[in-house]
Design a protein around this motif. Structure first.
Motif, PDB file in Angstrom:
ATOM      1  N   ARG A  13      -4.456  -8.620   1.972  1.00 41.54           N
ATOM      2  CA  ARG A  13      -4.156  -7.758   2.952  1.00 41.54           C
ATOM      3  C   ARG A  13      -2.915  -7.139   3.595  1.00 41.54           C
ATOM      4  N   GLY A  14      -1.967  -8.424   3.640  1.00 37.11           N
ATOM      5  CA  GLY A  14      -0.483  -8.044   4.114  1.00 37.11           C
ATOM      6  C   GLY A  14       0.177  -7.325   2.915  1.00 37.11           C
ATOM      7  N   ALA A  15       0.071  -7.536   1.603  1.00 35.34           N
ATOM      8  CA  ALA A  15       0.575  -6.934   0.890  1.00 35.34           C
ATOM      9  C   ALA A  15      -0.029  -5.617   0.588  1.00 35.34           C
ATOM     10  N   LEU A  16      -1.397  -5.269   0.943  1.00 36.65           N
ATOM     11  CA  LEU A  16      -1.969  -3.957   0.850  1.00 36.65           C
ATOM     12  C   LEU A  16      -1.291  -2.955   1.927  1.00 36.65           C
ATOM     13  N   ALA A  17      -1.092  -3.619   2.967  1.00 35.14           N
ATOM     14  CA  ALA A  17      -0.720  -3.034   4.253  1.00 35.14           C
ATOM     15  C   ALA A  17       0.875  -2.373   3.912  1.00 35.14           C
ATOM     16  N   VAL A  18       1.677  -3.280   3.175  1.00 33.34           N
ATOM     17  CA  VAL A  18       2.924  -3.074   2.921  1.00 33.34           C
ATOM     18  C   VAL A  18       3.025  -1.786   2.054  1.00 33.34           C
ATOM     19  N   GLY A  19       2.134  -1.873   0.966  1.00 34.19           N
ATOM     20  CA  GLY A  19       1.877  -0.753  -0.071  1.00 34.19           C
ATOM     21  C   GLY A  19       1.510   0.592   0.501  1.00 34.19           C
ATOM     22  N   ALA A  20       0.525   0.443   1.548  1.00 35.52           N
ATOM     23  CA  ALA A  20      -0.057   1.588   2.215  1.00 35.52           C
ATOM     24  C   ALA A  20       1.149   2.037   2.878  1.00 35.52           C
ATOM     25  N   ALA A  21       1.864   1.363   3.790  1.00 36.88           N
ATOM     26  CA  ALA A  21       2.967   2.143   4.461  1.00 36.88           C
ATOM     27  C   ALA A  21       4.194   2.701   3.437  1.00 36.88           C
ATOM     28  N   VAL A  22       4.222   1.914   2.485  1.00 33.84           N
ATOM     29  CA  VAL A  22       5.546   2.425   1.516  1.00 33.84           C
ATOM     30  C   VAL A  22       5.095   3.766   0.905  1.00 33.84           C
ATOM     31  N   LEU A  23       3.777   3.557   0.282  1.00 37.14           N
ATOM     32  CA  LEU A  23       3.417   4.640  -0.753  1.00 37.14           C
ATOM     33  C   LEU A  23       2.704   5.718   0.257  1.00 37.14           C
ATOM     34  N   GLY A  24       2.218   5.468   1.326  1.00 37.08           N
ATOM     35  CA  GLY A  24       1.562   6.500   2.078  1.00 37.08           C
ATOM     36  C   GLY A  24       0.110   6.758   1.595  1.00 37.08           C
ATOM     37  N   ASP A  25      -0.481   5.499   1.253  1.00 39.43           N
ATOM     38  CA  ASP A  25      -1.870   5.576   0.714  1.00 39.43           C
ATOM     39  C   ASP A  25      -3.053   5.263   1.529  1.00 39.43           C
ATOM     40  N   LEU A  28      -5.342   2.237   0.376  1.00 33.64           N
ATOM     41  CA  LEU A  28      -4.660   0.898   0.502  1.00 33.64           C
ATOM     42  C   LEU A  28      -4.767   0.505   1.993  1.00 33.64           C
ATOM     43  N   ALA A  29      -4.549   1.619   2.792  1.00 36.81           N
ATOM     44  CA  ALA A  29      -4.488   1.137   4.542  1.00 36.81           C
ATOM     45  C   ALA A  29      -5.883   0.863   4.859  1.00 36.81           C
ATOM     46  N   ARG A  30      -7.107   1.449   4.444  1.00 36.89           N
ATOM     47  CA  ARG A  30      -8.277   1.160   4.855  1.00 36.89           C
ATOM     48  C   ARG A  30      -8.749  -0.355   4.335  1.00 36.89           C
ATOM     49  N   ALA A  31      -8.211  -0.830   3.065  1.00 31.61           N
ATOM     50  CA  ALA A  31      -8.416  -2.025   2.526  1.00 31.61           C
ATOM     51  C   ALA A  31      -7.776  -3.149   3.561  1.00 31.61           C
ATOM     52  N   ALA A  32      -6.461  -2.836   3.610  1.00 27.48           N
ATOM     53  CA  ALA A  32      -5.668  -3.689   4.447  1.00 27.48           C
ATOM     54  C   ALA A  32      -6.297  -3.992   5.908  1.00 27.48           C
ATOM     55  N   ARG A  33      -6.641  -2.887   6.611  1.00 29.52           N
ATOM     56  CA  ARG A  33      -7.189  -3.041   7.741  1.00 29.52           C
ATOM     57  C   ARG A  33      -8.741  -3.690   7.954  1.00 29.52           C
ATOM     58  N   ARG A  34      -9.267  -3.940   7.050  1.00 32.21           N
ATOM     59  CA  ARG A  34     -10.255  -4.769   6.958  1.00 32.21           C
ATOM     60  C   ARG A  34     -10.188  -6.127   7.521  1.00 32.21           C
ATOM     61  N   GLY A  35     -11.112  -6.230   8.600  1.00 33.77           N
ATOM     62  CA  GLY A  35     -11.158  -7.629   9.356  1.00 33.77           C
ATOM     63  C   GLY A  35     -10.188  -7.625  10.410  1.00 33.77           C
ATOM     64  N   ALA A  54       4.109   1.647  12.309  1.00 34.86           N
ATOM     65  CA  ALA A  54       3.997   3.073  12.866  1.00 34.86           C
ATOM     66  C   ALA A  54       3.519   4.025  11.720  1.00 34.86           C
ATOM     67  N   ARG A  55       3.989   3.702  10.535  1.00 36.22           N
ATOM     68  CA  ARG A  55       3.557   4.721   9.393  1.00 36.22           C
ATOM     69  C   ARG A  55       2.340   4.131   8.879  1.00 36.22           C
ATOM     70  N   LEU A  56       1.831   2.812   8.872  1.00 35.89           N
ATOM     71  CA  LEU A  56       0.636   2.706   8.721  1.00 35.89           C
ATOM     72  C   LEU A  56      -0.678   3.183   9.594  1.00 35.89           C
ATOM     73  N   ALA A  57      -0.197   2.971  10.656  1.00 34.63           N
ATOM     74  CA  ALA A  57      -1.057   3.588  11.962  1.00 34.63           C
ATOM     75  C   ALA A  57      -1.343   5.129  11.643  1.00 34.63           C
ATOM     76  N   ALA A  58      -0.156   5.837  11.355  1.00 37.85           N
ATOM     77  CA  ALA A  58      -0.543   7.412  11.055  1.00 37.85           C
ATOM     78  C   ALA A  58      -1.099   7.617   9.941  1.00 37.85           C
ATOM     79  N   LEU A  59      -1.672   6.870   9.039  1.00 32.29           N
ATOM     80  CA  LEU A  59      -2.324   7.238   8.006  1.00 32.29           C
ATOM     81  C   LEU A  59      -3.974   7.253   8.214  1.00 32.29           C
ATOM     82  N   PRO A  60      -4.317   8.275   7.734  1.00 32.23           N
ATOM     83  CA  PRO A  60      -5.957   8.648   8.207  1.00 32.23           C
ATOM     84  C   PRO A  60      -6.908   7.433   7.767  1.00 32.23           C
TER      85      PRO A  60
END
Length: 177
Positions: A13-25, A28-35, A54-60
């Protein structure tokens, strides 16, 4: 994919969160936020700081309708029946034996990993050791949930490390010695 928070290596989940924030995906953010937040917060902060959070939090919130994908360049197929924590999934190695001299390859042609109801049932053992007799056992087909015939794997290692006596043929017509 460096684990910076002491969580198990299979918790990505940590790597997914970083990927989501960098790629704006958002997927990936949904999978990272699980749990719990402890699974993704520390690596995200280490790599990207408060801006990354902040970038991760802004993703829908989003989910993917895609339930299977063939990763042709990597030689894998991933399939699942849903995206919740109790989903069943399968992961199949369907690529060539390896690259160049295949020194780091394993006898994992058509290796299979499966989870049912979110619980892993068939798990790849990974490589436990490089030296010693156990090395080839962990490179063999049985250690990777791959088909063996009379105990023989799809590919056969030689006595010197990083050398193969025989390698499984690849479906695209590539045949190796």
């Amino acid at each position: 994919l460096v684990q910076l928070d002491g969580r198990p290596a299979r918790d990505v989940r940590g790597a997914l969160a970083v990927g989501a924030a960098v790629l704006g995906d958002p997927a990936l953010a949904r999978a990272a936020r699980r749990g719990d937040a402890d699974g993704w917060c520390a690596p995200l902060l280490w790599h990207l700081g408060a801006e990354g959070l902040a970038r991760l939090a802004a993703l829908p919130p989003a989910s993917s309708a895609e339930m299977s994908r063939h990763f042709a360049d990597g030689g894998y197929v991933a399939m699942r029946d849903g995206w919740d924590e109790r989903a069943a999934w399968a992961f199949v190695d369907c690529g060539p034996h390896g690259t160049m001299n295949c020194g780091h390859a394993h006898a994992d042609a058509l290796a299979l990993e499966i989870a049912v109801d979110g619980v892993p049932l068939l798990v790849d053992s990974g490589t436990w050791t490089y030296p010693g007799a156990e090395r080839n056992a962990f490179r063999g087909g049985a250690a990777h949930n791959a088909v063996t015939v009379d105990g023989a794997s799809s590919s056969v290692p030689c006595a010197p490390p990083f050398v193969w006596a025989a390698m499984a043929p690849f479906a695209a017509g590539r045949r190796t010695p």
